[in-house]
Design a protein around this motif. Structure first.
Motif, mmCIF file in Angstrom:
data_model
loop_
_atom_site.group_PDB
_atom_site.id
_atom_site.type_symbol
_atom_site.label_atom_id
_atom_site.label_comp_id
_atom_site.label_asym_id
_atom_site.label_seq_id
_atom_site.Cartn_x
_atom_site.Cartn_y
_atom_site.Cartn_z
ATOM 1 N N UNK A 1 0.827 -1.347 -0.085
ATOM 2 C CA UNK A 1 0.147 -0.050 0.053
ATOM 3 C C UNK A 1 0.817 1.370 0.013
ATOM 4 N N UNK A 2 2.007 1.068 0.666
ATOM 5 C CA UNK A 2 2.874 2.522 0.734
ATOM 6 C C UNK A 2 3.671 2.639 -0.565
ATOM 7 N N UNK A 3 3.805 1.802 -1.197
ATOM 8 C CA UNK A 3 4.308 1.884 -2.563
ATOM 9 C C UNK A 3 3.512 1.665 -3.897
ATOM 10 N N UNK A 4 2.435 2.523 -4.237
ATOM 11 C CA UNK A 4 1.595 1.966 -5.305
ATOM 12 C C UNK A 4 2.262 2.114 -6.695
ATOM 13 N N UNK A 5 2.156 1.493 -7.351
ATOM 14 C CA UNK A 5 2.335 1.024 -8.641
ATOM 15 C C UNK A 5 3.827 0.501 -8.684
ATOM 16 N N UNK A 6 4.554 0.131 -7.620
ATOM 17 C CA UNK A 6 5.777 -0.429 -7.592
ATOM 18 C C UNK A 6 5.487 -1.883 -6.964
ATOM 19 N N UNK A 7 6.513 -2.652 -7.363
ATOM 20 C CA UNK A 7 6.646 -4.005 -6.972
ATOM 21 C C UNK A 7 7.865 -4.247 -6.312
ATOM 22 N N UNK A 8 7.991 -5.340 -5.516
ATOM 23 C CA UNK A 8 9.296 -5.660 -4.911
ATOM 24 C C UNK A 8 9.378 -7.108 -5.155
ATOM 25 N N UNK A 9 10.579 -7.561 -4.882
ATOM 26 C CA UNK A 9 10.912 -9.108 -4.838
ATOM 27 C C UNK A 9 11.353 -9.378 -3.606
ATOM 28 N N UNK A 10 11.272 -10.756 -2.917
ATOM 29 C CA UNK A 10 11.730 -11.096 -1.806
ATOM 30 C C UNK A 10 12.283 -12.626 -1.937
ATOM 31 N N UNK A 11 13.366 -12.673 -1.276
ATOM 32 C CA UNK A 11 14.429 -14.108 -1.328
ATOM 33 C C UNK A 11 14.081 -14.805 -0.023
ATOM 34 N N UNK A 12 13.557 -16.107 -0.121
ATOM 35 C CA UNK A 12 13.110 -16.909 1.038
ATOM 36 C C UNK A 12 14.252 -18.102 1.100
ATOM 37 N N UNK A 13 15.099 -18.028 2.225
ATOM 38 C CA UNK A 13 15.978 -19.118 2.311
ATOM 39 C C UNK A 13 15.694 -20.069 3.439
ATOM 40 N N UNK A 14 15.621 -21.352 3.276
ATOM 41 C CA UNK A 14 15.392 -22.254 4.659
ATOM 42 C C UNK A 14 16.417 -23.265 4.928
ATOM 43 N N UNK A 15 16.642 -23.557 5.902
ATOM 44 C CA UNK A 15 17.740 -24.467 6.120
ATOM 45 C C UNK A 15 16.952 -25.530 7.361
ATOM 46 N N UNK A 16 17.082 -26.828 6.970
ATOM 47 C CA UNK A 16 16.590 -27.617 8.170
ATOM 48 C C UNK A 16 17.314 -28.914 8.515
ATOM 49 N N UNK A 17 16.943 -29.619 9.491
ATOM 50 C CA UNK A 17 17.654 -30.722 9.937
ATOM 51 C C UNK A 17 16.611 -31.534 10.683
ATOM 52 N N UNK A 18 16.461 -32.802 10.294
ATOM 53 C CA UNK A 18 15.424 -33.892 10.693
ATOM 54 C C UNK A 18 16.303 -35.055 11.326
ATOM 55 N N UNK A 19 15.761 -35.540 12.375
ATOM 56 C CA UNK A 19 16.648 -36.626 13.139
ATOM 57 C C UNK A 19 15.153 -37.724 13.340
ATOM 58 N N UNK A 20 15.452 -39.009 12.901
ATOM 59 C CA UNK A 20 14.476 -39.954 13.024
ATOM 60 C C UNK A 20 15.344 -41.240 13.438
ATOM 61 N N UNK A 21 16.344 -41.280 14.403
ATOM 62 C CA UNK A 21 17.107 -42.226 14.808
ATOM 63 C C UNK A 21 16.460 -42.811 16.179
ATOM 64 N N UNK A 22 15.480 -42.274 16.762
ATOM 65 C CA UNK A 22 14.659 -43.183 17.607
ATOM 66 C C UNK A 22 13.356 -43.930 17.271
ATOM 67 N N UNK A 23 13.270 -45.038 17.496
ATOM 68 C CA UNK A 23 12.009 -45.644 17.056
ATOM 69 C C UNK A 23 10.787 -44.924 17.195
ATOM 70 N N UNK A 24 9.975 -44.694 15.927
ATOM 71 C CA UNK A 24 8.640 -44.069 15.882
ATOM 72 C C UNK A 24 8.829 -42.802 16.385
ATOM 73 N N UNK A 25 9.847 -41.985 16.178
ATOM 74 C CA UNK A 25 9.892 -40.587 16.580
ATOM 75 C C UNK A 25 10.816 -39.666 15.419
#
Length: 194
Positions: free
Chosen positions: A58-82
């Motif tokens: 709304x503050x910048x009518x007739x203008x557009x902007x770009x955005x970078x999204x960066x995600x990093x993740x870690x998943x652990x499944x070394x315990x049974x059923x967890x």
């Protein structure tokens, strides 16, 4: 990846018409990105990068902007059923203008989000526990959302779920959580799959 076109979930205010009238408009966005997942024993390392073009404010009518999204993740499944997952996300608006920081837009140049989730199966995989914690801001100072749920498989096709959703505002402004902090929920659900 190929560019993908969609509409912004968060509308912006646009003033249109012969008689200037404000209305909410969803911008058409174009996104291109890539994701990588690498399994290392009981660990899953993941990363995502996306560029989103066409953001309007709304503050910048007739203008557009770009955005970078960066995600990093870690998943652990070394315990049974967890499974335990940790994810960090940064959203950066390119060519940020200070005019975006106030008013309806209330945008930030950089938004940090953190997610921690736990999933466990019990009683011969008939009871499923899920806990998700989302934090906004560098240290959760822009609020948190927590969701806790237990699902029990009554029979193969019938499951009952109970849980709660908790919203907490932080010490820094966050429009959604500041207005939703008194909207905690307790929920129950019965699902039949056929």
């Amino acid at each position: 990846s190929r560019p993908d076109s969609s509409f912004d979930d968060a509308p912006h205010v646009a003033v249109e018409g012969v008689v200037p009238t404000p209305r909410l408009v969803h911008s058409e966005l174009t996104m291109v990105g890539s994701a990588v997942r690498v399994a290392l024993g009981n660990w899953l390392v993941k990363g995502e990068l996306a560029r989103i073009d066409g953001l309007e404010f709304a503050a910048l009518p007739d203008e557009t902007r770009s955005r970078w999204d960066v995600l990093a993740g870690l998943e652990f499944s070394g315990i049974a059923d967890t499974t335990v997952t940790v994810e960090l996300l940064n959203r950066h608006i390119v060519d940020f203008d200070d005019a975006l920081a106030g008013g309806y837009d209330n945008a930030l140049e950089d938004v940090n989000q953190y997610a921690l989730s736990y999933r466990g199966d019990f009683l011969h995989q008939r009871l499923h526990a899920v806990a998700v914690w989302l934090a906004f801001g560098e240290t959760g100072n822009r609020g948190t959302v927590q969701r806790y749920a237990l699902t029990y498989d009554l029979i193969d096709a019938l499951a009952a779920t109970v849980g709660m959703l908790v919203y907490q505002s932080g010490d820094k402004e966050n429009f959604l959580l500041d207005h939703g902090q008194h909207s905690d929920r307790i929920f129950a659900d019965i699902k039949y799959s056929f």
